[in-house]
Write a protein that holds these residues in place. Structure first.
Motif, PDB file in Angstrom:
ATOM      1  N   ARG A  38       0.853  -1.185   0.000  1.00 57.72           N
ATOM      2  CA  ARG A  38       0.000   0.000   0.000  1.00 57.72           C
ATOM      3  C   ARG A  38       0.888   1.234   0.000  1.00 57.72           C
ATOM      4  O   ARG A  38       2.013   1.207   0.509  1.00 57.72           O
ATOM      5  CB  ARG A  38      -0.908   0.065   1.243  1.00 57.72           C
ATOM      6  CG  ARG A  38      -1.814  -1.111   1.471  1.00 57.72           C
ATOM      7  CD  ARG A  38      -2.868  -1.258   0.402  1.00 57.72           C
ATOM      8  NE  ARG A  38      -3.730  -0.100   0.270  1.00 57.72           N
ATOM      9  CZ  ARG A  38      -4.718  -0.027  -0.621  1.00 57.72           C
ATOM     10  NH1 ARG A  38      -4.953  -1.035  -1.440  1.00 57.72           N
ATOM     11  NH2 ARG A  38      -5.472   1.058  -0.696  1.00 57.72           N
ATOM     12  N   ARG A  56      -6.851  12.207  -9.407  1.00 57.68           N
ATOM     13  CA  ARG A  56      -6.711  11.287 -10.534  1.00 57.68           C
ATOM     14  C   ARG A  56      -6.047  10.021 -10.019  1.00 57.68           C
ATOM     15  O   ARG A  56      -4.944  10.055  -9.480  1.00 57.68           O
ATOM     16  CB  ARG A  56      -5.858  11.926 -11.641  1.00 57.68           C
ATOM     17  CG  ARG A  56      -6.455  13.198 -12.213  1.00 57.68           C
ATOM     18  CD  ARG A  56      -5.682  13.662 -13.436  1.00 57.68           C
ATOM     19  NE  ARG A  56      -4.317  14.050 -13.110  1.00 57.68           N
ATOM     20  CZ  ARG A  56      -3.971  15.289 -12.745  1.00 57.68           C
ATOM     21  NH1 ARG A  56      -4.889  16.236 -12.642  1.00 57.68           N
ATOM     22  NH2 ARG A  56      -2.716  15.573 -12.482  1.00 57.68           N
ATOM     23  N   GLN A  57      -6.721   8.917 -10.180  1.00 56.23           N
ATOM     24  CA  GLN A  57      -6.268   7.668  -9.577  1.00 56.23           C
ATOM     25  C   GLN A  57      -4.918   7.227 -10.145  1.00 56.23           C
ATOM     26  O   GLN A  57      -4.784   6.979 -11.356  1.00 56.23           O
ATOM     27  CB  GLN A  57      -7.307   6.568  -9.820  1.00 56.23           C
ATOM     28  CG  GLN A  57      -7.007   5.273  -9.100  1.00 56.23           C
ATOM     29  CD  GLN A  57      -7.175   5.404  -7.600  1.00 56.23           C
ATOM     30  OE1 GLN A  57      -8.109   6.041  -7.132  1.00 56.23           O
ATOM     31  NE2 GLN A  57      -6.275   4.815  -6.836  1.00 56.23           N
ATOM     32  N   ASP A  59      -3.212   4.519  -8.833  1.00 55.57           N
ATOM     33  CA  ASP A  59      -3.176   3.076  -8.709  1.00 55.57           C
ATOM     34  C   ASP A  59      -4.103   2.721  -7.552  1.00 55.57           C
ATOM     35  O   ASP A  59      -4.259   3.505  -6.613  1.00 55.57           O
ATOM     36  CB  ASP A  59      -1.729   2.636  -8.404  1.00 55.57           C
ATOM     37  CG  ASP A  59      -1.547   1.130  -8.451  1.00 55.57           C
ATOM     38  OD1 ASP A  59      -1.975   0.472  -7.486  1.00 55.57           O
ATOM     39  OD2 ASP A  59      -0.968   0.625  -9.426  1.00 55.57           O
ATOM     40  N   ASP A  60      -4.719   1.541  -7.587  1.00 53.28           N
ATOM     41  CA  ASP A  60      -5.631   1.184  -6.499  1.00 53.28           C
ATOM     42  C   ASP A  60      -4.899   0.865  -5.205  1.00 53.28           C
ATOM     43  O   ASP A  60      -5.532   0.633  -4.175  1.00 53.28           O
ATOM     44  CB  ASP A  60      -6.540   0.022  -6.908  1.00 53.28           C
ATOM     45  CG  ASP A  60      -5.769  -1.236  -7.300  1.00 53.28           C
ATOM     46  OD1 ASP A  60      -4.522  -1.261  -7.125  1.00 53.28           O
ATOM     47  OD2 ASP A  60      -6.408  -2.188  -7.774  1.00 53.28           O
ATOM     48  N   ARG A  61      -3.563   0.872  -5.244  1.00 47.15           N
ATOM     49  CA  ARG A  61      -2.794   0.692  -4.009  1.00 47.15           C
ATOM     50  C   ARG A  61      -2.543   2.014  -3.283  1.00 47.15           C
ATOM     51  O   ARG A  61      -2.000   2.023  -2.189  1.00 47.15           O
ATOM     52  CB  ARG A  61      -1.444   0.038  -4.315  1.00 47.15           C
ATOM     53  CG  ARG A  61      -1.509  -1.415  -4.740  1.00 47.15           C
ATOM     54  CD  ARG A  61      -0.177  -1.873  -5.293  1.00 47.15           C
ATOM     55  NE  ARG A  61       0.135  -1.217  -6.558  1.00 47.15           N
ATOM     56  CZ  ARG A  61       1.324  -1.305  -7.165  1.00 47.15           C
ATOM     57  NH1 ARG A  61       2.299  -2.001  -6.611  1.00 47.15           N
ATOM     58  NH2 ARG A  61       1.534  -0.680  -8.315  1.00 47.15           N
ATOM     59  N   ASP A  63      -3.671   5.369  -1.348  1.00 45.75           N
ATOM     60  CA  ASP A  63      -4.709   6.034  -0.558  1.00 45.75           C
ATOM     61  C   ASP A  63      -4.209   7.422  -0.176  1.00 45.75           C
ATOM     62  O   ASP A  63      -3.013   7.616   0.058  1.00 45.75           O
ATOM     63  CB  ASP A  63      -5.044   5.254   0.721  1.00 45.75           C
ATOM     64  CG  ASP A  63      -5.705   3.916   0.424  1.00 45.75           C
ATOM     65  OD1 ASP A  63      -6.431   3.844  -0.589  1.00 45.75           O
ATOM     66  OD2 ASP A  63      -5.484   2.956   1.177  1.00 45.75           O
TER      67      ASP A  63
END
Length: 599
Positions: A38, A56-57, A59-61, A63
């Motif tokens: 993470r 703007r995302q 990566d889904d890792r 936060d």
């Protein structure tokens, strides 16, 4: 929601108004040959385009933790560490937003961490270079003076150098040690915050410089800390005085060594300053602030700026309330009486106006057949699911609760002892406070012998403080919560390191560490749990074994920085002395000073 599995590494990046460099740093972190599980980005209330860039995302890792105000590098890393520890990682990788790690930087740190065979490793630090490849003098870890030959040989065997401190520019920290030693001092804001923090983590333990892990620190100029700081010299002087006089990272000999080194560096800074009057004014202000008072509580400062932990509301029941589900956690052992356990279970489950969504019961070792039969009967008749966790041998309350927490399905967990009695509206009154933002909520407690409904049988009432600041202040001397009454967020418990094995004091240690880690505390004064006072209650509060637990508790709180030297001495004298007075006197003192007095 089942608890998350343990993960390997959480990276924490603190940023303020460096959107472009931050993006480069994140892409480099995510592109590691051994990427972290993470990545937490702590946005220190940036005023540039950082927020939109993070929207703007990547990566889904990744936060993002957006703080309410800029609390400096110290506060940013403290906030990131708290949230990182909720994932229960093995290690936390800390770095600034202007740090670009080479692709193998984390792999090299992890390989060295695995290869190092000696115990007590707390930190592995990267080699930090400037944009042109030169070693950056601002971020060179300090070699450990006087390192013993065995430590030098163990470091040399893995190609490392023993260190005594490091900067926040790429260090891999043991999560276990972070829980034990606490957070960076938020009030430092900047300057010496990493020095104070890493010396505290490394005192009595080991740290390594890993030459094979290389990161590029993109500061505007190449230079050391002797560069003219102007008004920021205030932080250098104040924070160094705080550290030398009140910190726990240095032993007495090191205070003298680093104190002398500090005076020499201050002299060099002053002689090189282009605006010496301005520098000296900052130094005088820093001296006055450092001598006047110590840093404020990091936990309380964090609680004011950290976003609240998101609740996990569940409308699956179809009642439309959106109330948060919760688990009830209880532990039983061979010494519990079946009839008392039956009362405790029924009052806290069947009779509640707001019932738990599940019950987790930890059986701490073998129990008599009567108690086992009672548990089976209660489970069969329970209006909510019951999870029965069986431990093969008796391990004590702290480890038993750790096992139980890992089996709880929900983030919100309520505690209950196996021989107490809850009032019917207990959870109906407690849960709204937690759902409104608190991380731990306790209540008052009524002590009784046989029948809590008989006023003549009630011995006294323990009324806790209800104001959050009073709760935090009280925790420096005694437990501000009545353990059998609390409801808490498991994530806040995990961020504080969970229950430790400290007989009869595992709850106090946990709650103090939760407050130190920024948990938001709350209490209800009303006694919503009736606490059974049985034979031996006063004997258990004293004796040599209890004194040993007391001394261990006070050492841990001091090492954590939770208590000041004066508070530490007071607690040893007063609380330690209480453990050794005769039981009869202890009974009278407890009745007069604790059981019938507001905390």
């Amino acid at each position: 929601m089942n608890p998350p599995e343990r993960i390997g590494v959480v990276a924490v990046v603190v940023t303020w108004n460096r959107a472009e460099l931050l993006a480069r740093s994140l892409f480099a972190i995510l592109g590691q040959t051994a990427p972290p599980d993470r990545v937490l980005v702590v946005d220190n209330a940036s005023t540039d385009e950082t927020a939109s860039a993070l929207g703007r995302q990547f990566d889904d890792r990744v936060d993002v933790i957006s703080l309410r105000e800029n609390v400096g590098g110290a506060g940013g890393f403290a906030a990131g560490i708290v949230r990182a520890l909720e994932y229960r990682p093995d290690a936390v990788w800390l770095m600034d937003d202007d740090t670009i790690p080479e692709p193998t930087a984390l792999q090299a740190l992890l390989d060295m961490r695995r290869a190092y065979s000696a115990p007590g490793l707390s930190i592995v630090a990267s080699r930090v270079v400037w944009t042109d490849g030169r070693d950056h003098p601002m971020n060179t870890p300090r070699a450990k003076p006087g390192a013993r030959r065995a430590e030098q040989l163990a470091a040399r065997a893995v190609g490392a150098t023993p260190i005594r401190s490091a900067s926040f520019v790429s260090i891999l920290c043991s999560a276990e040690v972070l829980c034990e030693r606490g957070l960076p001092e938020v009030d430092y804001f900047l300057w010496n915050d990493d020095f104070e923090f890493t010396t505290r983590l490394l005192r009595g333990r080991r740290g390594l410089l890993c030459p094979g892990s290389v990161v590029h620190h993109h500061t505007k100029t190449f230079g050391d800390t002797d560069a003219d700081p102007g008004d920021r010299f205030f932080f250098e002087v104040r924070n160094k005085i705080w550290m030398l006089l009140r910190g726990t990272g240095l032993n007495p000999a090191e205070r003298l060594l680093y104190g002398g080194s500090t005076l020499r560096r201050w002299f060099r800074t002053a002689t090189r300053s282009t605006d010496r009057p301005r520098l000296l004014r900052a130094a005088r202000r820093g001296l006055a602030a450092g001598l006047r008072a110590g840093p404020r509580s990091s936990g309380e400062l964090l609680a004011d700026v950290l976003p609240m932990r998101q609740s996990n509301r569940d409308d699956s029941s179809g009642d439309g309330t959106g109330r948060e589900p919760f688990s009830l956690l209880m532990a039983i052992y061979a010494g519990d009486r079946p009839e008392f356990f039956g009362q405790a279970f029924t009052s806290t489950v069947n009779d509640q106006t707001r019932r738990p969504d599940e019950v987790v019961i930890v059986q701490d070792g073998e129990v008599p057949a009567e108690l086992s039969d009672c548990l089976a009967t209660l489970t069969a008749a329970s209006p909510v699911p019951v999870v029965h966790v069986v431990l093969p041998r008796n391990v004590g309350l702290g480890p038993a609760l750790v096992a139980g927490l890992s089996r709880c399905s929900y983030d919100v967990v309520a505690r209950m002892d196996a021989d107490d009695v809850s009032e019917p509206t207990r959870f109906e009154q407690q849960l709204p406070l937690l759902e409104a933002g608190a991380d731990i909520v306790g209540t008052g407690l009524r002590e009784f012998v046989r029948d809590p409904s008989d006023p003549a049988d009630v011995l006294g009432t323990r009324t806790p403080p209800t104001d959050p600041h009073k709760i935090a202040r009280a925790a420096r001397f005694h437990d501000p919560f009545n353990h059998p009454t609390v409801v808490y967020r498991r994530r806040a418990v995990q961020a504080a390191g969970g229950y430790q094995d400290l007989p009869l004091m595992e709850d106090y240690l946990l709650f103090a560490r939760m407050i130190a880690a920024g948990a938001r505390p709350a209490n209800l004064a009303e006694p919503l749990v009736n606490y059974r006072v049985g034979d031996g209650a006063y004997a258990r509060r004293g004796g040599w074994q209890m004194l040993a637990s007391e001394l261990s508790l006070q050492r841990r709180l001091r090492r954590l920085g939770f208590t000041t030297p004066l508070q530490y001495g007071r607690n040893l004298l007063v609380r330690g002395g209480y453990r050794l007075i005769p039981e009869g006197i202890r009974r009278v003192a407890y009745r007069a000073l604790i059981a019938n007095r507001q905390k």
